[in-house]
Design an enzyme around this catalytic site. Structure first.
Site, PDB file in Angstrom:
ATOM      1  N   ASP A 268      37.354  55.370 106.744  1.00 17.52           N
ATOM      2  CA  ASP A 268      37.160  54.095 106.038  1.00 17.52           C
ATOM      3  C   ASP A 268      36.005  53.324 106.681  1.00 17.52           C
ATOM      4  OD1 ASP A 268      37.809  52.029 104.255  1.00 17.52           O
ATOM      5  OD2 ASP A 268      39.239  51.123 105.656  1.00 17.52           O
ATOM      6  N   HIS A 269      35.058  52.885 105.896  1.00 14.14           N
ATOM      7  CA  HIS A 269      33.905  52.114 106.395  1.00 14.14           C
ATOM      8  C   HIS A 269      33.212  52.770 107.589  1.00 14.14           C
ATOM      9  CE1 HIS A 269      34.373  48.670 103.787  1.00 14.14           C
ATOM     10  NE2 HIS A 269      35.661  48.755 103.991  1.00 14.14           N
TER      11      HIS A 269
ATOM     12  N   ASP B 169      29.519  53.512 104.954  1.00 14.74           N
ATOM     13  CA  ASP B 169      29.284  52.125 104.567  1.00 14.74           C
ATOM     14  C   ASP B 169      27.881  51.703 104.999  1.00 14.74           C
ATOM     15  OD1 ASP B 169      29.158  49.446 104.125  1.00 14.74           O
ATOM     16  OD2 ASP B 169      31.017  48.937 105.163  1.00 14.74           O
TER      17      ASP B 169
ATOM     18  N   GLU C  11      28.941  52.568  99.554  1.00 18.87           N
ATOM     19  CA  GLU C  11      29.206  51.156  99.265  1.00 18.87           C
ATOM     20  C   GLU C  11      27.927  50.383  98.977  1.00 18.87           C
ATOM     21  OE1 GLU C  11      31.995  49.034 101.746  1.00 18.87           O
ATOM     22  OE2 GLU C  11      30.881  47.164 101.516  1.00 18.87           O
TER      23      GLU C  11
ATOM     24  N   GLY D  32      40.058  45.774  99.855  1.00 17.37           N
ATOM     25  CA  GLY D  32      40.753  44.490  99.988  1.00 17.37           C
ATOM     26  C   GLY D  32      41.905  44.343  99.021  1.00 17.37           C
TER      27      GLY D  32
ATOM     28  N   ASN E 195      42.160  50.244  97.951  1.00 18.98           N
ATOM     29  CA  ASN E 195      42.477  50.305  99.383  1.00 18.98           C
ATOM     30  C   ASN E 195      43.436  49.192  99.796  1.00 18.98           C
ATOM     31  OD1 ASN E 195      40.446  52.170  99.261  1.00 18.98           O
ATOM     32  ND2 ASN E 195      39.156  51.228 100.817  1.00 18.98           N
TER      33      ASN E 195
ATOM     34  N   THR F  20      46.078  45.545 105.116  1.00 14.97           N
ATOM     35  CA  THR F  20      46.762  44.381 105.699  1.00 14.97           C
ATOM     36  C   THR F  20      48.208  44.235 105.207  1.00 14.97           C
ATOM     37  OG1 THR F  20      44.617  43.305 105.816  1.00 14.97           O
ATOM     38  CG2 THR F  20      46.539  41.890 106.092  1.00 14.97           C
TER      39      THR F  20
HETATM   40  P1  13P Z   1      43.128  44.948 102.958  1.00 16.63           P
HETATM   41  O1  13P Z   1      43.397  45.000 104.413  1.00 16.63           O
HETATM   42  O2  13P Z   1      42.711  43.602 102.497  1.00 16.63           O
HETATM   43  O3  13P Z   1      44.253  45.502 102.154  1.00 16.63           O
HETATM   44  O4  13P Z   1      41.865  45.890 102.692  1.00 16.63           O
HETATM   45  C1  13P Z   1      41.955  47.268 102.922  1.00 16.63           C
HETATM   46  C2  13P Z   1      40.644  47.936 102.757  1.00 16.63           C
HETATM   47  O5  13P Z   1      39.852  47.608 101.910  1.00 16.63           O
HETATM   48  C3  13P Z   1      40.336  49.070 103.633  1.00 16.63           C
HETATM   49  O6  13P Z   1      39.013  49.442 103.539  1.00 16.63           O
END
Ligand code: 13P
Length: 287
Positions: A84-85, A105, A135, A208, A229, A232
């Protein structure tokens, strides 16, 4: 066996649903997500940020753990293990370690540099059979030290990157990582629609996912989002369930201090969160 995310996302885009990417932090997290995907017969993407990779003792450890679980837990639904990223260097490290998917990213680079580096990675990933996420337009908020301002992507730039042959494209549409502030203006469906018009069949990625209202999620899927994704929200659910256990003094009763008991409510909370998301995203029974 781990698979690239290509087939699951092509199917999702065509079938108007989205596959969830759930970020992992440890064994309990990974087990909870894999078991839920299997129970719901849903494809799934395990996300690993660079920070989480470091925390779990490196990418090779992560690959070993996930591959072991696929076998020992008899997981038969499609599972992709995805960086991720990732930075350019981290992408190479994950390819080497045995990931089946990576995100480069390059959104903080000038578009020319993003294109140059993405082009190179498209080639390497194609040779090795991995899927690649690119991205355009930084995702706002902060995740593991990666900070973005939440800008909206330029649809023409999205087309340029999509045409390089990436598998999926994350385009900023006002989304941010972490909790949304009270004054958040919501997703820019105008931007999303324009990006989808330019990029056609390309599966789009919504980062997010935490805290985006259900109706916005559904609308985003109808406009071409095929991967969402979530990070959190699982963390919040885990922390709340763990706090409840401790505050109820359960660790002080009998063998309640056993780590397998202490972590159990958080584990169940992650399972419940993942289930709720898979149902919302429409990926249940799409394995
Ligand atoms: P959140 O933590 O806001 O769910 O985002 C997760 C995310 O986009 C991982 O790349």
């Amino acid at each position: 066996m781990l698979v690239s995310a290509k087939e699951m996302l092509t199917k999702a885009k065509a079938g108007k649903y989205a596959v969830g990417q759930f970020n992992i932090n440890n064994l309990e997290w990974t087990k909870a997500i894999l078991l839920t995907a299997q129970e719901l017969n849903s494809p799934v993407i395990l996300g690993v940020s660079e920070g989480a990779g470091k925390y779990m003792c490196g990418y090779k450890t992560v690959v070993g753990m996930v591959n072991g679980m696929l076998e020992e837990l008899n997981i038969t639904v499609p599972v992709a293990l995805h960086l991720d990223h990732g930075s350019y260097d981290a992408c190479y490290k994950c390819i080497e370690a045995g990931f089946s998917s990576v995100m480069f990213d390059g959104s903080h680079y000038p578009i020319e540099e993003n294109i140059a580096k993405t082009t190179e990675l498209v080639k390497v990933c194609a040779e090795k059979g991995l899927s690649l996420e690119a991205e355009v337009g930084a995702i706002g908020g902060e995740e593991d030290g990666v900070v973005g301002t939440g800008e909206c992507a330029d649809p023409k730039e999205c087309k340029m990157i999509a045409d390089l042959g990436v598998t999926m494209l994350a385009a900023g549409i006002g989304n941010i990582h972490g909790k949304y502030p009270a004054n958040w203006k919501g997703l820019s469906f105008e931007t999303l629609d324009a990006v989808q018009q330019e990029t056609g069949d390309m599966p789009l990625v919504l980062h997010g996912g935490t805290g985006i209202p259900s109706d916005m999620i559904k609308k985003a899927i109808s406009l071409g989002v095929a991967k969402i994704n979530v990070n959190t929200e699982c963390q919040l659910a885990f922390a709340a369930a763990t706090r409840e256990y401790i505050e109820a003094g359960k660790d002080l009763q009998g063998k309640g201090f056993d780590p397998r008991k202490v972590l159990a409510p958080g584990f169940e909370a992650i399972k419940a969160t993942v289930k709720e998301k898979m149902e919302l995203f429409g990926s249940v029974n799409k394995a």
